[in-house]
Design an enzyme around this catalytic site. Structure first.
Site, mmCIF file in Angstrom:
data_model
loop_
_atom_site.group_PDB
_atom_site.id
_atom_site.type_symbol
_atom_site.label_atom_id
_atom_site.label_comp_id
_atom_site.label_asym_id
_atom_site.label_seq_id
_atom_site.Cartn_x
_atom_site.Cartn_y
_atom_site.Cartn_z
ATOM 1 N N GLY A 1 5.033 7.502 -2.245
ATOM 2 C CA GLY A 1 5.280 6.390 -1.345
ATOM 3 C C GLY A 1 5.976 6.850 -0.090
ATOM 4 O O GLY A 1 6.628 7.890 -0.069
ATOM 5 N N ARG B 1 -3.756 2.502 -10.895
ATOM 6 C CA ARG B 1 -3.318 3.871 -11.203
ATOM 7 C C ARG B 1 -3.095 4.068 -12.689
ATOM 8 O O ARG B 1 -3.212 5.188 -13.186
ATOM 9 C CB ARG B 1 -2.030 4.206 -10.458
ATOM 10 C CG ARG B 1 -2.217 4.619 -9.016
ATOM 11 C CD ARG B 1 -2.289 3.428 -8.106
ATOM 12 N NE ARG B 1 -2.488 3.742 -6.710
ATOM 13 C CZ ARG B 1 -1.516 3.834 -5.815
ATOM 14 N NH1 ARG B 1 -0.272 3.717 -6.203
ATOM 15 N NH2 ARG B 1 -1.785 4.055 -4.560
ATOM 16 N N GLU C 1 0.806 -1.223 0.000
ATOM 17 C CA GLU C 1 0.000 0.000 0.000
ATOM 18 C C GLU C 1 0.838 1.271 0.000
ATOM 19 O O GLU C 1 0.817 2.058 0.936
ATOM 20 C CB GLU C 1 -0.930 0.017 1.224
ATOM 21 C CG GLU C 1 -2.025 -1.010 1.206
ATOM 22 C CD GLU C 1 -3.137 -0.675 0.227
ATOM 23 O OE1 GLU C 1 -3.193 0.472 -0.244
ATOM 24 O OE2 GLU C 1 -3.929 -1.577 -0.076
ATOM 25 N N ASP C 2 1.581 1.482 -1.047
ATOM 26 C CA ASP C 2 2.326 2.728 -1.223
ATOM 27 C C ASP C 2 3.499 2.896 -0.273
ATOM 28 O O ASP C 2 4.103 3.964 -0.231
ATOM 29 C CB ASP C 2 1.414 3.956 -1.083
ATOM 30 C CG ASP C 2 0.656 4.210 -2.368
ATOM 31 O OD1 ASP C 2 0.994 3.570 -3.368
ATOM 32 O OD2 ASP C 2 -0.261 5.043 -2.354
ATOM 33 N N ALA C 3 3.803 1.888 0.503
ATOM 34 C CA ALA C 3 5.053 1.969 1.255
ATOM 35 C C ALA C 3 6.170 1.551 0.301
ATOM 36 O O ALA C 3 5.917 0.843 -0.656
ATOM 37 C CB ALA C 3 5.011 1.038 2.454
#
Ligand SMILES: [Zn+2]
Length: 494
Positions: free
Chosen positions: A232, A264, A89-91
């Site tokens: 991120g 995205r 999740e965007d980390a």
């Protein structure tokens, strides 16, 4: 057709349009090169990156606006791979060695403006305060301050250390102010001109501006983004020996989770990766202006052929090996350089922690806000979450025990929460109590030792019916406010 900011997004015609809009938002938040006059700039906060690079993939407008003079990011080797759980999740996982080599290093300049006229007496129209240590300071303080009462340029300022000192030119009363902000180095001390107040001959300058340089090297929790609205948060500084590596021994700087692509649809990012890889192999820089390619001559094909000619995989993938086990990965990994920007949202500006602390004097609930070491609001939706899980004791803990728990006396007879009063004497006469609340008129000597303090209900005028209850403090506030509007609220207490 596109704005200045929008033209900087490479291959933006291949991206889903909201992503291009996000990039326009984020490019304004990059920690880049806002100016070249850092020395004379006295803005409140200036962010600066130390080792920016010129992007290998850039649009033609990049030259038109001489953006190389205001570089704002780094060409980083990105592997599109889901590696452990630290990139969910965007980390994103960042190579610890890259950070140690200076990846994303930067600083913040903060300016503290100090006005002595604000500290002077209201009644005097002439300045009677002056910077300096003439009034006499301890050696503990003079070690850190120059005789002019200002911090030594180049010295480290930590919380609680002397910041500046001033004295009263008439009484020689010395005042030392201590530094209460984030740890940093004194970059510059500038003396500023007079303000509205009239100068006295004795007192010198009244205004100084102390510029502090705060080091902001990358830590876990800092925000990064590439030029396609793909942001991120650094979740882990992964040791380089445990990072996956290619056959040629390249370890990526950033591990980007492939789940960031399907929803995205930032195809421009994949093309940037292909083009960047071709650019690095051929030792040149490629143009990424939007609408330069067509469906007859697609962008990715020309870059893929460049790669293929150089002996690389046509699709930009590479064989990779696990840094943990050394085993070869079953699938090929999409790997190549992508220009990454460091954004100015940093944990050290945002982290918040509280055990106990200051409370609101009216409600007795914890105050809000990071500056005041306040609490996080536990709102109605959070309450509903706990209720839906049946975690009612946790709810009680959050909303009562850790908030405004208070003890009150409620009258069992009339149910009043605000009528019970302490400091009233309950007087016994020959072992039978006499109830009274008009203490002032009683001569205690007549009753010898037979009296004690007790709670009395002001409404019933009787002792012995007050019972201790635990309630949130704001509940009593509610009862008070309702009482002020002639509404009585009575409690039934068993
Ligand atoms: Zn009562």
């Amino acid at each position: 057709m596109l704005s200045v900011l929008a033209t900087f997004t490479p291959f933006s015609d291949h991206n889903q349009s909201p992503r291009n809009m996000y990039q326009c938002q984020m490019s304004k938040q990059t920690m880049g090169t806002p100016c070249h006059a850092f020395d004379t700039c006295s803005d409140n906060r200036i962010y600066r990156i130390f080792s920016p690079q010129s992007p290998v993939i850039r649009p033609s407008s990049y030259f038109q606006h001489s953006m190389d003079d205001y570089a704002q990011g780094l060409n980083s080797v990105v592997a599109v791979i889901s590696y452990t759980g630290y990139d969910m999740e965007d980390a994103m996982i960042i190579n610890k060695c890259s950070i140690e080599r200076g990846f994303g290093h930067g600083c913040v300049y903060k300016n503290y403006k100090i006005d002595l006229t604000a500290a002077q007496r209201r009644t005097s129209d002439r300045s009677h305060l002056q910077f300096g240590t003439v009034g006499g300071v301890s050696s503990e303080v003079s070690r850190f301050l120059d005789p002019d009462g200002l911090p030594i340029i180049g010295s480290l300022l930590m919380k609680g250390m002397p910041f500046y000192a001033y004295y009263d030119i008439f009484s020689l009363k010395q005042v030392v102010q201590f530094y209460q902000h984030e740890e940093g180095w004194v970059e510059k001390v500038s003396l500023m001109g007079p303000t509205k107040r009239v100068f006295s001959i004795q007192a010198g300058f009244q205004n100084v501006c102390i510029k502090v340089r705060i080091s902001r090297n990358v830590t876990i929790g800092d925000k990064f983004a590439n030029r396609h609205g793909q942001k991120g948060i650094c979740s882990k500084l992964w040791p380089t020996e445990n990072m996956p590596f290619t056959e040629t021994g390249i370890t990526p700087d950033i591990l980007f989770n492939p789940h960031g692509f399907p929803s995205r649809m930032t195809i421009g990012m994949t093309i940037e990766l292909l083009a960047g890889k071709a650019a690095c192999i051929n030792g040149c820089k490629y143009d990424s202006t939007a609408f330069r390619f067509s469906s007859q001559t697609p962008a990715h094909l020309s870059f893929s052929e460049e790669l293929f000619r150089a002996g690389y995989n046509y699709f930009g993938t590479e064989r990779m090996y696990s840094g943990l086990s050394g085993y070869e990965f079953e699938s090929d990994i999409f790997l190549g350089p992508i220009y990454y920007q460091r954004l100015r949202h940093m944990v050290s500006d945002k982290f918040q922690v509280r055990t106990t602390g200051s409370v609101n004097p009216v409600t007795h609930q914890p105050v809000q806000g990071r500056k005041r070491a306040g609490g996080m609001r536990f709102g109605e939706m959070e309450r509903d979450c706990l209720l839906s899980h049946g975690a009612s004791f946790l709810l009680k803990d959050r909303l009562l025990n850790c908030s405004d728990k208070a003890y009150f006396y409620v009258c069992l007879q009339c149910g009043n929460l605000i009528s019970s009063m302490y400091n009233h004497l309950r007087i016994y006469f020959e072992d039978s109590p006499i109830y009274t609340y008009h203490l002032l008129h009683i001569d205690l000597d007549n009753y010898s030792s037979n009296y004690k303090y007790d709670w009395l209900c002001n409404v019933c005028g009787e002792f012995g019916y007050s019972k201790l209850v635990v309630l949130p403090f704001v509940f009593r506030l509610l009862i008070f406010e309702m009482a002020s509007m002639r509404i009585k609220l009575s409690l039934k207490v068993n």
